[in-house]
Design a protein around this motif. Structure first.
Motif, PDB file in Angstrom:
ATOM      1  N   ALA A  64       0.827  -1.215   0.000  1.00 16.73           N
ATOM      2  CA  ALA A  64       0.000   0.000   0.000  1.00 16.73           C
ATOM      3  C   ALA A  64       0.856   1.259   0.000  1.00 16.73           C
ATOM      4  O   ALA A  64       0.402   2.327  -0.424  1.00 16.73           O
ATOM      5  N   ASP A  65       2.101   1.134   0.468  1.00 12.60           N
ATOM      6  CA  ASP A  65       2.999   2.289   0.541  1.00 12.60           C
ATOM      7  C   ASP A  65       3.968   2.360  -0.638  1.00 12.60           C
ATOM      8  O   ASP A  65       4.800   3.271  -0.695  1.00 12.60           O
ATOM      9  N   TYR A  66       3.887   1.393  -1.544  1.00  9.54           N
ATOM     10  CA  TYR A  66       4.813   1.391  -2.682  1.00  9.54           C
ATOM     11  C   TYR A  66       4.413   2.467  -3.685  1.00  9.54           C
ATOM     12  O   TYR A  66       3.254   2.563  -4.086  1.00  9.54           O
ATOM     13  N   ASP A  67       5.361   3.286  -4.094  1.00 11.94           N
ATOM     14  CA  ASP A  67       5.107   4.378  -5.032  1.00 11.94           C
ATOM     15  C   ASP A  67       5.276   3.871  -6.462  1.00 11.94           C
ATOM     16  O   ASP A  67       6.377   3.841  -7.015  1.00 11.94           O
ATOM     17  N   TRP A  68       4.155   3.483  -7.080  1.00 11.50           N
ATOM     18  CA  TRP A  68       4.208   2.930  -8.427  1.00 11.50           C
ATOM     19  C   TRP A  68       4.642   3.971  -9.459  1.00 11.50           C
ATOM     20  O   TRP A  68       5.086   3.611 -10.551  1.00 11.50           O
ATOM     21  N   LYS A  69       4.511   5.242  -9.126  1.00 12.27           N
ATOM     22  CA  LYS A  69       4.858   6.296 -10.084  1.00 12.27           C
ATOM     23  C   LYS A  69       6.355   6.579 -10.119  1.00 12.27           C
ATOM     24  O   LYS A  69       6.829   7.265 -11.029  1.00 12.27           O
ATOM     25  N   TRP A  70       7.091   6.079  -9.125  1.00  9.25           N
ATOM     26  CA  TRP A  70       8.514   6.419  -9.073  1.00  9.25           C
ATOM     27  C   TRP A  70       9.344   5.709 -10.147  1.00  9.25           C
ATOM     28  O   TRP A  70      10.128   6.354 -10.844  1.00  9.25           O
ATOM     29  N   GLY A 103      12.992  -0.824  -5.469  1.00 12.79           N
ATOM     30  CA  GLY A 103      11.923  -1.577  -4.811  1.00 12.79           C
ATOM     31  C   GLY A 103      11.872  -3.056  -5.107  1.00 12.79           C
ATOM     32  O   GLY A 103      10.852  -3.706  -4.843  1.00 12.79           O
ATOM     33  N   LYS A 104      12.943  -3.625  -5.635  1.00  9.09           N
ATOM     34  CA  LYS A 104      12.955  -5.061  -5.949  1.00  9.09           C
ATOM     35  C   LYS A 104      12.680  -5.905  -4.697  1.00  9.09           C
ATOM     36  O   LYS A 104      11.824  -6.793  -4.697  1.00  9.09           O
ATOM     37  N   SER A 105      13.416  -5.618  -3.640  1.00  2.72           N
ATOM     38  CA  SER A 105      13.264  -6.399  -2.410  1.00  2.72           C
ATOM     39  C   SER A 105      11.892  -6.182  -1.784  1.00  2.72           C
ATOM     40  O   SER A 105      11.284  -7.121  -1.259  1.00  2.72           O
ATOM     41  N   HIS A 217      13.714 -21.169 -16.795  1.00  3.44           N
ATOM     42  CA  HIS A 217      12.908 -22.065 -17.637  1.00  3.44           C
ATOM     43  C   HIS A 217      11.417 -21.873 -17.364  1.00  3.44           C
ATOM     44  O   HIS A 217      10.609 -21.734 -18.288  1.00  3.44           O
ATOM     45  N   HIS A 218      11.020 -21.855 -16.108  1.00  2.32           N
ATOM     46  CA  HIS A 218       9.646 -21.521 -15.719  1.00  2.32           C
ATOM     47  C   HIS A 218       9.755 -20.294 -14.819  1.00  2.32           C
ATOM     48  O   HIS A 218       9.970 -20.424 -13.616  1.00  2.32           O
ATOM     49  N   CYS A 219       9.616 -19.123 -15.407  1.00  2.00           N
ATOM     50  CA  CYS A 219       9.974 -17.922 -14.644  1.00  2.00           C
ATOM     51  C   CYS A 219       9.216 -16.697 -15.139  1.00  2.00           C
ATOM     52  O   CYS A 219       8.969 -16.550 -16.334  1.00  2.00           O
ATOM     53  N   GLU A 220       8.843 -15.829 -14.198  1.00  2.00           N
ATOM     54  CA  GLU A 220       8.353 -14.488 -14.512  1.00  2.00           C
ATOM     55  C   GLU A 220       9.485 -13.509 -14.217  1.00  2.00           C
ATOM     56  O   GLU A 220       9.943 -13.411 -13.082  1.00  2.00           O
ATOM     57  N   VAL A 221       9.965 -12.816 -15.240  1.00  2.00           N
ATOM     58  CA  VAL A 221      11.033 -11.833 -15.073  1.00  2.00           C
ATOM     59  C   VAL A 221      10.404 -10.442 -15.057  1.00  2.00           C
ATOM     60  O   VAL A 221       9.728 -10.046 -16.014  1.00  2.00           O
ATOM     61  N   VAL A 222      10.613  -9.723 -13.961  1.00  2.00           N
ATOM     62  CA  VAL A 222      10.063  -8.378 -13.812  1.00  2.00           C
ATOM     63  C   VAL A 222      11.221  -7.387 -13.831  1.00  2.00           C
ATOM     64  O   VAL A 222      12.012  -7.325 -12.884  1.00  2.00           O
ATOM     65  N   ALA A 223      11.342  -6.643 -14.924  1.00  2.00           N
ATOM     66  CA  ALA A 223      12.404  -5.644 -15.056  1.00  2.00           C
ATOM     67  C   ALA A 223      11.894  -4.297 -14.555  1.00  2.00           C
ATOM     68  O   ALA A 223      10.786  -3.873 -14.901  1.00  2.00           O
ATOM     69  N   ILE A 224      12.693  -3.653 -13.732  1.00  2.00           N
ATOM     70  CA  ILE A 224      12.335  -2.345 -13.176  1.00  2.00           C
ATOM     71  C   ILE A 224      13.429  -1.352 -13.559  1.00  2.00           C
ATOM     72  O   ILE A 224      14.617  -1.633 -13.366  1.00  2.00           O
ATOM     73  N   GLU A 225      13.014  -0.203 -14.082  1.00  2.00           N
ATOM     74  CA  GLU A 225      13.961   0.852 -14.426  1.00  2.00           C
ATOM     75  C   GLU A 225      13.615   2.102 -13.631  1.00  2.00           C
ATOM     76  O   GLU A 225      12.438   2.423 -13.443  1.00  2.00           O
ATOM     77  N   GLY A 226      14.642   2.797 -13.187  1.00  2.00           N
ATOM     78  CA  GLY A 226      14.397   4.029 -12.446  1.00  2.00           C
ATOM     79  C   GLY A 226      15.580   4.388 -11.572  1.00  2.00           C
ATOM     80  O   GLY A 226      16.584   3.678 -11.524  1.00  2.00           O
ATOM     81  N   ASP A 227      15.440   5.508 -10.888  1.00  2.00           N
ATOM     82  CA  ASP A 227      16.471   5.968  -9.968  1.00  2.00           C
ATOM     83  C   ASP A 227      16.175   5.446  -8.567  1.00  2.00           C
ATOM     84  O   ASP A 227      15.065   4.996  -8.264  1.00  2.00           O
TER      85      ASP A 227
END
Length: 257
Positions: A64-70, A103-105, A217-227
């Motif tokens: 709820a506190d994660y800033d999706w816009k960052w 915010g990966k962790s 092989h069976h994986c969801e890869v979520v790439a995040i870009e930002g400062d």
């Protein structure tokens, strides 16, 4: 199955042998459903507390506190789908890739926490902590038991692969662990390195290609870009502190009326 039979099965699953031994005498008593529910709730609470201690998730920011816009780039829909835990049905892995402080962790820990509160066994370790522990074991039997311990949890979260470099032995141990979990249980990984650069994390290790192959092989890869969001927060705190000091100093130098 009628209500009485359902209650009996619940009592038997709880191993309430005193109740089940005298079931014909007490089955229709009004207090029986309440006692069984109390026992189920208490055991559920104790199980959750035990699994939370084992998981060692620590403190983390809630979704709820994660800033999706960052972040400049993040697939929010995929992350929200992962929060449903559907990926666990076929032992799919998750890899969060991105620079420091995006915010990966936080995202990985929130997914692991969802698994925890829904009854799954979860374990969180940093890559350096886990691989250092495994590499320090000089007993084959103890190493097998420890690898099995890491392999046995429904969700294993390995944090911060890529921040340090490791020896061939570390790489072999990680490959062994991923192989044990392969197509059986889900592993979540956070890393600041794209897979093409994992050879820098495990230089000269012959198993790197196979390790990545098993992981994705069976994986969801979520790439995040930002400062870095942590740098943003630190900068904001620094500005606020400077303003507060300037305001305080200004008040002290005002001439008396």
């Amino acid at each position: 199955m009628n209500k009485i039979d359902t209650l009996f099965n619940r009592a038997r699953q709880l191993r309430l042998y005193g109740l089940t031994a005298h079931w014909d005498e007490i089955a229709t008593q009004d207090w029986v459903p309440t006692v069984i529910r109390w026992e189920e709730d208490e055991r559920s609470d104790r199980s959750l507390l035990r699994r939370m201690r084992t998981a060692r998730l620590g403190h983390f920011k809630q979704m709820a506190d994660y800033d999706w816009k960052w972040p400049r780039r993040i697939d929010r829909a995929t992350v929200e789908e992962l929060m449903t835990l559907a990926f666990m049905k076929d032992a799919t892995n998750i890899v969060f890739i991105g620079p420091n402080g995006v915010g990966k962790s936080t995202l990985a820990l929130n997914i692991a926490y969802q698994a925890l509160i829904r009854g799954h066994s979860v374990l969180f370790r940093t890559a350096s902590e886990m691989l250092g522990e495994l590499a320090a074991i000089d007993s084959d039997s103890l190493l097998r038991r420890k690898l099995q311990y890491y392999a046995s949890h429904d969700v294993l979260l390995i944090d911060e692969i890529g921040y340090l470099s490791y020896s061939n032995r570390h790489a072999d141990l990680l490959f062994e662990l991923i192989s044990r979990r392969y197509e059986k249980r889900s592993t979540i990984v956070t890393t600041n390195k794209p897979f093409a650069q994992w050879s820098e994390v495990f230089p000269n290790a012959a198993c790197v290609v196979s390790l990545v192959d098993r992981l994705v092989h069976h994986c969801e890869v979520v790439a995040i870009e930002g400062d870095s969001y942590r740098f943003k927060e630190a900068n904001e705190r620094s500005i606020a502190q400077r303003q507060q000091r300037a305001s305080h100093q200004s008040g002290e130098t005002e001439p008396a009326s």
